[in-house]
Design an enzyme around this catalytic site. Structure first.
Site, PDB file in Angstrom:
ATOM      1  CD  GLU A   2      74.552  78.945  47.632  1.00  0.00           C
ATOM      2  OE1 GLU A   2      74.954  80.119  47.500  1.00  0.00           O
ATOM      3  OE2 GLU A   2      74.019  78.526  48.673  1.00  0.00           O
TER       4      GLU A   2
ATOM      5  CB  THR B  57      61.906  61.178  39.532  1.00  0.00           C
ATOM      6  OG1 THR B  57      61.339  60.147  38.722  1.00  0.00           O
ATOM      7  CG2 THR B  57      60.833  61.750  40.437  1.00  0.00           C
TER       8      THR B  57
ATOM      9  CE  LYS C 171      59.103  58.211  41.130  1.00  0.00           C
ATOM     10  NZ  LYS C 171      57.889  59.059  41.206  1.00  0.00           N
TER      11      LYS C 171
ATOM     12  CG  ASP D  96      55.355  64.850  37.320  1.00  0.00           C
ATOM     13  OD1 ASP D  96      56.323  64.129  37.018  1.00  0.00           O
ATOM     14  OD2 ASP D  96      54.983  65.046  38.498  1.00  0.00           O
TER      15      ASP D  96
ATOM     16  CE1 TYR E  26      76.176  75.217  49.589  1.00  0.00           C
ATOM     17  CE2 TYR E  26      77.683  74.730  51.391  1.00  0.00           C
ATOM     18  CZ  TYR E  26      76.393  74.954  50.925  1.00  0.00           C
ATOM     19  OH  TYR E  26      75.338  74.915  51.787  1.00  0.00           O
TER      20      TYR E  26
ATOM     21  NE  ARG F 261      65.649  57.351  46.288  1.00  0.00           N
ATOM     22  CZ  ARG F 261      64.431  56.976  45.902  1.00  0.00           C
ATOM     23  NH1 ARG F 261      63.410  57.778  46.007  1.00  0.00           N
ATOM     24  NH2 ARG F 261      64.220  55.761  45.441  1.00  0.00           N
TER      25      ARG F 261
END
Ligand code: PLP
Length: 431
Positions: free
Chosen positions: A61, A231, A234, A205, A59, A240
């Protein structure tokens, strides 16, 4: 894929047989088909290994050196590296590498800068835009007042005059420049001029074209865009996931929108894999790879045209193209299913002003990033163009069908997705 890495899927690790079976069959599917889905790729064995690492246990955060959990010194190291590399690759003033996906990256910009009911202007979905650019079925079209621009139906090119007109008409707070299916360069400078005219923010984008931008094969959205989202899976060929970059003045707002605005703990194993992919993207081999993607794409477009197909906008500047099937007997749906039956994977896609419903369409979108990763070049693009023609012109001919299947098998065997794939095949052949 190293032997060690392959063992992850071996029964010696006590993987549930049902899970193992699905993973192994998927590996074989990827190996045995010609992947022409423009948004897909094959990551390096290193990216695969890093993503499968113990960082998934952590974790974290917060941001590097500002965490809400203890024990973050090593994940801090890797996230800092990812941020620095991303900034360097795109010449970006600020970067956040935590968005779980491209959709989350876009939502982070909206959450940071917009109020519900604000006007936004993006490219229409059926003209090549993305769901997250204001589509009614997406939160971007549900919470905001979305308006759209499109392409000239005759040329297939973005109609910048229309973008300006629409912008003046609806006074959007943000203009979104970017697409999931647009085969030509996007003029970010022009978009910024339009945004300036109406006092809007510009968000670029670059989910599809990120790799090309890094290789300077597509004009960069910086310095023109206030926000750049992407992203990482691609053309960038990483795990991903998503990223947001922005001008320095918006840094704090964007970081807060990602966490705690939209997400909880970041996926540190994915962030590490992003850092690995960004390293790979900084190497000369990556530039060569991107160049070959475009060479393959342009060659494939020409070969398809010679084979009698119409290509939207008459060709391509980037990694993808859309075959306009309106001069043939098949729809996008029929064509994509027919090609899938011979292990050639594409997706159906609307052409500008498509008379067919979105689930049927009159086009198929084709991209070369994945086949180029496998090492295929112009000769193989010629073979692929011929296979597509043979299948679509002979939908129900079994002899031709079997010939195509054999040719696809020959091609995919010559270009394995990972080096040791055959060793691996033998190992899993018990399934
Ligand atoms: C793929 C894509 C996205 C969304 O990415 P996900 O990771 O699937 O959420 C966003 N914008 C554009 C233009 C895309 O092509």
């Amino acid at each position: 894929m190293s032997t060690k890495n392959m063992n992850k899927f071996d029964n010696s690790l006590k993987i549930d047989p049902l899970v193992a079976k699905a993973l192994n069959l998927e590996l074989l599917r990827q190996q045995n088909s010609i992947e022409l889905i423009a948004s897909e790729n094959f990551v390096s064995p290193s990216v695969l290994a890093v993503q499968g690492s113990v960082l998934t246990n952590k974790y974290a955060e917060g941001l590097p050196s500002k965490r809400y959990y203890g024990g973050c010194e090593y994940v801090d190291m890797v996230e800092k590296v990812a941020i620095d590399r991303l900034k360097e690759l795109f010449n970006a003033p600020h970067a956040n590498v935590q968005p779980h996906s491209g959709a989350s990256a876009n939502l982070a910009v909206y959450y940071a800068m917009l109020e519900p009911g604000d006007n936004i202007l993006g490219m229409a979905l059926d003209q090549g835009g993305h769901l997250t650019h204001g589509s009614k079925v997406n939160v971007s079209g549900h919470w905001f007042n979305s308006h759209f621009y499109g392409v000239n139906p005759h040329t297939g090119l973005i109609d910048y005059e229309q973008v300006l007109q629409k912008a003046k008409e609806v006074k959007p707070k943000i203009i979104i420049a970017g697409a999931s299916n647009y085969p030509r360069f996007i003029d970010f400078e022009k978009f910024r001029h339009i945004a300036n005219e109406v006092n809007a923010y510009l968000m670029a984008d670059i989910a599809h074209i990120a790799g090309l931008v890094i290789a300077k094969l597509h004009p960069s959205p910086f310095p023109y865009a206030h926000f750049v989202t992407s992203t990482t899976h691609k053309t960038l060929r990483g795990p991903r996931g998503g990223v947001v970059m922005c001008q320095e003045e918006f840094a704090a707002k964007i970081d807060k929108a990602v966490f705690p605005g939209l997400q909880g703990g970041p996926l540190m194993h994915v962030i590490a894999a992003k850092a690995q992919a960004f390293y790979e993207a900084s190497q000369p081999k990556f530039i060569e790879y991107q160049k070959q993607i475009v060479l393959n794409s342009q060659f494939l477009a020409k070969a398809l045209i010679k084979n009698g197909f119409n290509i939207v906008s008459g060709g391509t500047d980037n990694h993808l193209m859309t075959i306009d099937l309106r001069n043939t007997t098949v729809t996008g749906k029929v064509a994509s299913e027919a090609l899938e039956s011979v292990n050639i994977t594409v997706n159906k896609n609307a052409v500008p002003n498509d008379p067919q419903k979105p689930f049927v369409t009159s086009g198929i979108r084709i991209g070369t990033p994945a086949v180029t990763t496998r090492g295929m070049m112009e000769d193989e693009m010629q073979i692929i163009a011929n296979l597509i023609k043979d299948k679509l012109n002979n939908l129900n001919d079994e002899t031709i069908h079997n010939k195509i299947l054999a040719k696809v098998k020959e091609l995919t065997t010559s270009f394995p997705i990972y080096e040791n794939i055959y060793e691996y095949n033998q190992m899993i052949s018990k399934y």
